[in-house]
Design an enzyme around this catalytic site. Sequence first.
Site, PDB file in Angstrom:
ATOM      1  N   ASN A  22      -7.484  -0.735   6.561  1.00  0.00           N
ATOM      2  CA  ASN A  22      -6.837  -1.266   8.001  1.00  0.00           C
ATOM      3  C   ASN A  22      -5.326  -1.410   8.020  1.00  0.00           C
ATOM      4  O   ASN A  22      -4.928  -1.327   9.019  1.00  0.00           O
ATOM      5  CB  ASN A  22      -7.542  -2.788   8.086  1.00  0.00           C
ATOM      6  CG  ASN A  22      -6.786  -3.364   9.368  1.00  0.00           C
ATOM      7  OD1 ASN A  22      -7.070  -3.101  10.474  1.00  0.00           O
ATOM      8  ND2 ASN A  22      -5.943  -4.365   8.880  1.00  0.00           N
ATOM      9  N   VAL A  71       1.089  -1.300  -0.171  1.00  0.00           N
ATOM     10  CA  VAL A  71       0.131  -0.003  -0.001  1.00  0.00           C
ATOM     11  C   VAL A  71       0.980   1.446  -0.190  1.00  0.00           C
ATOM     12  O   VAL A  71       0.261   2.402  -0.306  1.00  0.00           O
ATOM     13  CB  VAL A  71      -0.926  -0.008   1.426  1.00  0.00           C
ATOM     14  CG1 VAL A  71      -1.776  -1.042   1.239  1.00  0.00           C
ATOM     15  CG2 VAL A  71      -0.227   0.026   2.540  1.00  0.00           C
ATOM     16  N   TYR A 111       3.351   6.950  15.215  1.00  0.00           N
ATOM     17  CA  TYR A 111       2.215   6.509  15.080  1.00  0.00           C
ATOM     18  C   TYR A 111       0.645   7.456  15.452  1.00  0.00           C
ATOM     19  O   TYR A 111      -0.385   7.326  14.722  1.00  0.00           O
ATOM     20  CB  TYR A 111       2.019   5.334  16.024  1.00  0.00           C
ATOM     21  CG  TYR A 111       0.710   4.320  16.085  1.00  0.00           C
ATOM     22  CD1 TYR A 111       0.556   3.431  14.825  1.00  0.00           C
ATOM     23  CD2 TYR A 111      -0.427   4.415  17.016  1.00  0.00           C
ATOM     24  CE1 TYR A 111      -0.528   2.570  14.856  1.00  0.00           C
ATOM     25  CE2 TYR A 111      -1.293   3.515  16.760  1.00  0.00           C
ATOM     26  CZ  TYR A 111      -1.528   2.773  15.954  1.00  0.00           C
ATOM     27  OH  TYR A 111      -2.536   1.827  15.817  1.00  0.00           O
TER      28      TYR A 111
END
Length: 281
Positions: free
Chosen positions: A118, A92, A186
Amino acid sequence: MAGHDRVCVRQFRRGEIDHTITSTTMSTADPSPRIALVTGAGSGIGKGCATALLADGWHVVFTGRRIETLHAAIAAAGADAAARAVAIACDVTDDASVAALFEEVRKRFGRLDLLFNNAGVSLPSKTPDEVGAAAWRSAVDTNLSGAFYCLAEAFKLMRSQSPQGGRIINNGSISAHAPRPGSIAYTATKHAISGLTRAASLDGRRYSIAVGQIDIGNVASDMTEKMVAGVPQADGSIRPEPRMEMAAVTDTFMAMVRLPPSANVLFMTVMATNMPFVGRG
């Protein structure tokens, strides 16, 4: 997979890396199958939600970097469910790889009704000065850019198909709202996912594309085993944290999926009842 012929769909070179998208041929006997694509479907939450979709009668494209892992995830769903599953390897972080993935979905099915965005990565706990540029780019490329590439390709397909529209669910995180210590990359990317969700939800209105986000905290999996022993808290202490069963996540996800096209959950949070989130810090 029994009754399926493995074929190489496309191979191309981008930069220094060869990307091969591999899939399995399948018959869509259902005259009006519901088509879903799940990224990061080889393990964890992606595998759980892709399997739940199969159990609900969907035709599901499992995608991730490792084709063997995807085939194993499909096989674990059982022979009946596996007949409605396809494995397609995709990176991705590579926009060309994502474009080829969605083109294969279009050729194979003619439409896409659901994207579960996801795929994601986390980094070891570090303060900002300890996070190198390469690690930062890795998190941004997967968690944010990869999600955007998939969402953009889903928009392209959903607005051009007939009937028009579909549903996109982005996997945010508890960290889309409040950080853990040492998680700047993150946390930044998951906060960005919330912006992606809001903007895409607005842009999707005219095309009947519903865009929502599921924010998940502390699901029991191999990735969260360390929480049983204890993880850093905002006050500097190390304490164990409760986890919830995977079924709690998949049930919540499927509640969003089963909504009629006229309804959308913009944001949904599911977490262990006693998880230290509300009032964290």
